[in-house]
Design a protein around this motif. Structure first.
Motif, mmCIF file in Angstrom:
data_model
loop_
_atom_site.group_PDB
_atom_site.id
_atom_site.type_symbol
_atom_site.label_atom_id
_atom_site.label_comp_id
_atom_site.label_asym_id
_atom_site.label_seq_id
_atom_site.Cartn_x
_atom_site.Cartn_y
_atom_site.Cartn_z
ATOM 1 N N LEU A 40 0.834 -1.208 0.000
ATOM 2 C CA LEU A 40 0.000 0.000 0.000
ATOM 3 C C LEU A 40 0.871 1.261 0.000
ATOM 4 O O LEU A 40 0.602 2.217 -0.743
ATOM 5 N N ALA A 41 1.932 1.255 0.813
ATOM 6 C CA ALA A 41 2.822 2.416 0.876
ATOM 7 C C ALA A 41 3.552 2.621 -0.447
ATOM 8 O O ALA A 41 3.686 3.756 -0.932
ATOM 9 N N ALA A 42 4.023 1.517 -1.035
ATOM 10 C CA ALA A 42 4.728 1.620 -2.321
ATOM 11 C C ALA A 42 3.801 2.164 -3.395
ATOM 12 O O ALA A 42 4.186 3.025 -4.206
ATOM 13 N N GLY A 43 2.552 1.694 -3.404
ATOM 14 C CA GLY A 43 1.585 2.190 -4.371
ATOM 15 C C GLY A 43 1.300 3.670 -4.175
ATOM 16 O O GLY A 43 1.241 4.435 -5.149
ATOM 17 N N PHE A 44 1.151 4.089 -2.909
ATOM 18 C CA PHE A 44 0.852 5.493 -2.640
ATOM 19 C C PHE A 44 2.015 6.400 -3.056
ATOM 20 O O PHE A 44 1.805 7.406 -3.740
ATOM 21 N N PHE A 45 3.238 6.044 -2.662
ATOM 22 C CA PHE A 45 4.374 6.923 -2.955
ATOM 23 C C PHE A 45 4.741 6.905 -4.438
ATOM 24 O O PHE A 45 5.251 7.897 -4.959
ATOM 25 N N THR A 46 4.455 5.796 -5.114
ATOM 26 C CA THR A 46 4.646 5.778 -6.567
ATOM 27 C C THR A 46 3.668 6.739 -7.234
ATOM 28 O O THR A 46 4.035 7.525 -8.114
ATOM 29 N N TRP A 47 2.421 6.662 -6.803
ATOM 30 C CA TRP A 47 1.394 7.590 -7.332
ATOM 31 C C TRP A 47 1.749 9.029 -6.984
ATOM 32 O O TRP A 47 1.665 9.919 -7.834
ATOM 33 N N TYR A 48 2.187 9.263 -5.733
ATOM 34 C CA TYR A 48 2.514 10.613 -5.272
ATOM 35 C C TYR A 48 3.668 11.213 -6.080
ATOM 36 O O TYR A 48 3.660 12.408 -6.399
ATOM 37 N N ALA A 49 4.634 10.369 -6.442
ATOM 38 C CA ALA A 49 5.809 10.855 -7.169
ATOM 39 C C ALA A 49 5.525 11.105 -8.650
ATOM 40 O O ALA A 49 6.217 11.901 -9.296
ATOM 41 N N THR A 50 4.517 10.433 -9.189
ATOM 42 C CA THR A 50 4.277 10.511 -10.632
ATOM 43 C C THR A 50 3.037 11.314 -11.007
ATOM 44 O O THR A 50 2.873 11.689 -12.176
ATOM 45 N N ALA A 51 2.158 11.576 -10.051
ATOM 46 C CA ALA A 51 0.897 12.273 -10.357
ATOM 47 C C ALA A 51 1.154 13.757 -10.634
ATOM 48 O O ALA A 51 2.113 14.348 -10.138
ATOM 49 N N THR A 52 0.277 14.320 -11.422
ATOM 50 C CA THR A 52 0.324 15.753 -11.712
ATOM 51 C C THR A 52 -0.735 16.457 -10.878
ATOM 52 O O THR A 52 -1.919 16.113 -10.943
ATOM 53 N N PHE A 53 -0.317 17.431 -10.072
ATOM 54 C CA PHE A 53 -1.236 18.109 -9.176
ATOM 55 C C PHE A 53 -1.467 19.552 -9.627
ATOM 56 O O PHE A 53 -0.559 20.207 -10.153
ATOM 57 N N THR A 54 -2.666 20.035 -9.394
ATOM 58 C CA THR A 54 -2.961 21.444 -9.631
ATOM 59 C C THR A 54 -2.325 22.271 -8.505
ATOM 60 O O THR A 54 -1.859 21.725 -7.497
ATOM 61 N N ASP A 55 -2.325 23.582 -8.660
ATOM 62 C CA ASP A 55 -1.744 24.455 -7.640
ATOM 63 C C ASP A 55 -2.458 24.289 -6.293
ATOM 64 O O ASP A 55 -1.824 24.296 -5.230
ATOM 65 N N THR A 56 -3.776 24.133 -6.342
ATOM 66 C CA THR A 56 -4.551 23.951 -5.109
ATOM 67 C C THR A 56 -4.185 22.632 -4.439
ATOM 68 O O THR A 56 -4.032 22.557 -3.213
ATOM 69 N N GLU A 57 -4.049 21.582 -5.243
ATOM 70 C CA GLU A 57 -3.666 20.274 -4.696
ATOM 71 C C GLU A 57 -2.250 20.306 -4.143
ATOM 72 O O GLU A 57 -1.965 19.712 -3.090
ATOM 73 N N LYS A 58 -1.355 20.996 -4.820
ATOM 74 C CA LYS A 58 0.024 21.102 -4.341
ATOM 75 C C LYS A 58 0.089 21.792 -2.986
ATOM 76 O O LYS A 58 0.921 21.455 -2.144
ATOM 77 N N ALA A 59 -0.781 22.753 -2.779
ATOM 78 C CA ALA A 59 -0.788 23.470 -1.501
ATOM 79 C C ALA A 59 -1.095 22.536 -0.344
ATOM 80 O O ALA A 59 -0.620 22.735 0.780
ATOM 81 N N GLN A 60 -1.888 21.499 -0.608
ATOM 82 C CA GLN A 60 -2.248 20.545 0.419
ATOM 83 C C GLN A 60 -1.292 19.353 0.470
ATOM 84 O O GLN A 60 -1.073 18.772 1.539
ATOM 85 N N LEU A 61 -0.737 18.981 -0.684
ATOM 86 C CA LEU A 61 0.015 17.731 -0.776
ATOM 87 C C LEU A 61 1.521 17.897 -0.918
ATOM 88 O O LEU A 61 2.230 16.895 -1.066
ATOM 89 N N GLN A 62 2.033 19.126 -0.902
ATOM 90 C CA GLN A 62 3.481 19.244 -0.934
ATOM 91 C C GLN A 62 4.053 18.597 0.329
ATOM 92 O O GLN A 62 3.436 18.649 1.396
ATOM 93 N N TRP A 63 5.232 17.997 0.198
ATOM 94 C CA TRP A 63 5.725 17.084 1.224
ATOM 95 C C TRP A 63 5.864 17.751 2.588
ATOM 96 O O TRP A 63 5.570 17.128 3.622
ATOM 97 N N SER A 64 6.306 18.993 2.640
ATOM 98 C CA SER A 64 6.471 19.672 3.927
ATOM 99 C C SER A 64 5.138 19.806 4.654
ATOM 100 O O SER A 64 5.043 19.582 5.876
#
Length: 264
Positions: A40-64
């Motif tokens: 599950l973790a490998a699937g999530f981080f693979t998706w997280y590393a390859t997905a394209t996010f909008t500016d609004t999504e980036k504000a919530q999902l940036q790693w920090s």
């Protein structure tokens, strides 16, 4: 001569089961659950590393930001769990003593109110009384998670064989020494099972703290719903599931390690 396991080669030290043999004897959930977590973790981080996010999504999902949100959720869960354990275990011990046993139905009934009431409603009631924020969220979680640990502490201590307790007193142990060296060690598996259940409940319920102004992974879920951001919603849900699985697995390891030999 060294003993040999038919499939696995010589047992280290010439005696006892080999490491692989001992591994096979572990409960299925102990070794299978980490595999689920890793996948599950490998699937999530693979998706997280390859997905394209909008500016609004980036504000919530940036790693920090994501790190801070995960840590806030863990902090909320751990503090609430520590308070619940500090309340429920001693109370469960007291309620199994002969002088206070008659109060058990009342105490369990009061603790059951937290489980019977909807979690959101409970948090809202506490908000009216104590305001919003982290402390109110912790208080609501504590009330919600007391029952499993309290109930399992009582059940675990009550199932200790009376003959064992009598034998302990017969060889000169005091009531306190019997409790700490005989009763509690034998009740550990049941008590820790209640702690593990409460932790999983807390991980899930902590997501609701976002409604009263406390940061948690629920913030991602509610943001995803309110702003129709499916990626943010899915990220929050998967991270909550991952955290629950990890805590449940770690709790199971502690349960096994703390269980005295020969106790099922």
């Amino acid at each position: 001569m060294a003993t040999v396991d038919a499939d696995l080669g010589p047992a280290p030290g010439g005696g006892g089961p080999s490491l692989a043999t001992r591994f096979r004897r572990l409960p299925v959930d102990v070794w299978f659950k980490p595999l689920v977590i890793v996948v599950l973790a490998a699937g999530f981080f693979t998706w997280y590393a390859t997905a394209t996010f909008t500016d609004t999504e980036k504000a919530q999902l940036q790693w920090s930001v994501l790190q801070d949100t995960i840590w806030a959720h863990i902090k909320l869960t751990v503090i609430a769990a520590a308070i619940v354990i500090a309340i429920a275990v001693p109370l469960g011990i007291l309620l199994t003593r002969p002088s206070l046993r008659r109060l058990t139905p009342i105490a369990v009934g009061v603790a059951n109110v937290g489980q019977a009431a909807p979690a959101v409603g409970l948090l809202v009631l506490f908000t009216f009384a104590f305001g919003t924020g982290f402390k109110t969220a912790v208080l609501g979680l504590v009330v919600y998670a007391v029952l499993p640990i309290l109930q399992n502490t009582i059940i675990g201590l009550r199932q200790v064989d009376a003959n064992t307790i009598e034998a302990s007193r017969g060889i000169g142990y005091s009531a306190a020494r019997t409790l700490f060296q005989v009763e509690l060690p034998l009740a550990v598996p049941v008590i820790l099972n209640g702690v593990r259940t409460a932790l999983v409940i807390l991980v899930g319920t902590a997501t609701l703290s976002t409604f009263i102004g406390a940061t948690s992974l629920g913030t991602l879920i509610t943001t995803g719903v309110n702003l129709f951001l499916p990626k943010v919603l899915v990220a929050g849900a998967i991270l909550v599931a991952l955290l629950a699985l990890v805590i449940d697995w770690l709790g199971r390891l502690v349960e096994l390690a703390a269980t005295p030999k020969g106790v099922a």
